[in-house]
Design a protein around this motif. Structure first.
Motif, PDB file in Angstrom:
ATOM      1  N   LEU A   1       0.803  -1.219   0.000  1.00  8.48           N
ATOM      2  CA  LEU A   1       0.000   0.000   0.000  1.00  8.48           C
ATOM      3  C   LEU A   1       0.841   1.277   0.000  1.00  8.48           C
ATOM      4  N   TYR A   2       2.061   1.199   0.539  1.00  9.91           N
ATOM      5  CA  TYR A   2       2.897   2.380   0.727  1.00  9.91           C
ATOM      6  C   TYR A   2       4.265   2.187   0.081  1.00  9.91           C
ATOM      7  N   PRO A   3       4.792   3.249  -0.575  1.00  8.31           N
ATOM      8  CA  PRO A   3       6.127   3.141  -1.170  1.00  8.31           C
ATOM      9  C   PRO A   3       7.247   3.295  -0.139  1.00  8.31           C
ATOM     10  N   ASP A   4       6.907   3.841   1.032  1.00 12.67           N
ATOM     11  CA  ASP A   4       7.895   3.974   2.101  1.00 12.67           C
ATOM     12  C   ASP A   4       7.172   3.954   3.446  1.00 12.67           C
ATOM     13  N   ILE A   5       7.852   3.423   4.433  1.00  8.59           N
ATOM     14  CA  ILE A   5       7.286   3.269   5.780  1.00  8.59           C
ATOM     15  C   ILE A   5       8.383   3.591   6.780  1.00  8.59           C
ATOM     16  N   CYS A   6       8.009   4.276   7.854  1.00  8.28           N
ATOM     17  CA  CYS A   6       8.956   4.476   8.952  1.00  8.28           C
ATOM     18  C   CYS A   6       8.320   3.964  10.239  1.00  8.28           C
ATOM     19  N   LEU A   7       9.151   3.691  11.219  1.00 11.40           N
ATOM     20  CA  LEU A   7       8.680   3.180  12.504  1.00 11.40           C
ATOM     21  C   LEU A   7       9.723   3.427  13.565  1.00 11.40           C
ATOM     22  N   ASN A   8       9.301   3.280  14.811  1.00 11.84           N
ATOM     23  CA  ASN A   8      10.208   3.294  15.951  1.00 11.84           C
ATOM     24  C   ASN A   8      10.053   1.961  16.672  1.00 11.84           C
ATOM     25  N   VAL A   9      11.171   1.421  17.122  1.00 14.47           N
ATOM     26  CA  VAL A   9      11.154   0.180  17.880  1.00 14.47           C
ATOM     27  C   VAL A   9      12.180   0.303  19.002  1.00 14.47           C
ATOM     28  N   TYR A  10      11.808  -0.186  20.178  1.00 16.74           N
ATOM     29  CA  TYR A  10      12.752  -0.145  21.296  1.00 16.74           C
ATOM     30  C   TYR A  10      13.968  -1.001  20.975  1.00 16.74           C
ATOM     31  N   LYS A  11      15.138  -0.468  21.261  1.00 14.35           N
ATOM     32  CA  LYS A  11      16.384  -1.187  20.989  1.00 14.35           C
ATOM     33  C   LYS A  11      16.427  -2.520  21.747  1.00 14.35           C
ATOM     34  N   LYS A  12      15.890  -2.523  22.968  1.00 14.65           N
ATOM     35  CA  LYS A  12      15.892  -3.759  23.762  1.00 14.65           C
ATOM     36  C   LYS A  12      14.906  -4.804  23.232  1.00 14.65           C
ATOM     37  N   ASN A  13      13.997  -4.409  22.367  1.00 15.91           N
ATOM     38  CA  ASN A  13      13.062  -5.370  21.756  1.00 15.91           C
ATOM     39  C   ASN A  13      13.768  -5.955  20.529  1.00 15.91           C
TER      40      ASN A  13
END
Length: 140
Positions: free
Chosen positions: A94-106
């Motif tokens: 659906l999207y040509p680009d996606i961003c996200l945040n994820v905890y480093k410890k995860n």
């Protein structure tokens, strides 16, 4: 089957959200997730949310706000069956680009996103939890 969330799915989605966060983020006090559940519930009603259903049961979901992936959550007991990968593949279509945040410890989640072609673009401190988080981007 993947489809847009309907209001009747909200309670199940919220339970998966809470259980998943408590399970995956044991380095964040459980009270944090419980106290933020009401805000998240409201945000989910405003977001673009896709659910993964099997025989009518919601087993996972992904929530987006524009090109920002707020998260992919899969019910405990249904993990490691490719549900998260299917949800992410659907979103990538659906999207040509996606961003996200994820905890480093995860590490499990961070490794999943790396395997799926996401690149780390920055590392910051989440002001609400004090935990390090990675900002990751995927481009088609």
């Amino acid at each position: 089957m993947i489809r847009k969330m309907e209001p009747c799915h909200l309670d199940r989605v919220m339970q998966i959200w809470l259980d998943s966060n408590l399970d995956a983020h044991n380095f964040v006090p459980g009270k944090y997730w419980e106290e933020n559940a009401g805000v998240v519930r409201e945000q989910l009603l405003q977001a673009e949310v896709y659910v993964y259903q099997e025989e009518g049961a919601v087993l996972g979901f992904a929530g987006l706000q524009n090109h920002y992936l707020a998260g992919i959550f899969v019910k405990k007991g249904a993990r490691s069956r490719g549900i998260g990968k299917e949800l992410l593949s659907y979103i990538k279509s659906l999207y040509p680009d996606i961003c996200l945040n994820v905890y480093k410890k995860n590490e499990r989640a961070a490794d999943f996103y790396r395997r799926e072609g996401f690149k780390i673009v920055s590392e910051n401190i989440d002001k609400d939890t004090g935990e390090r988080e990675l900002t990751m981007v995927w481009e088609h």
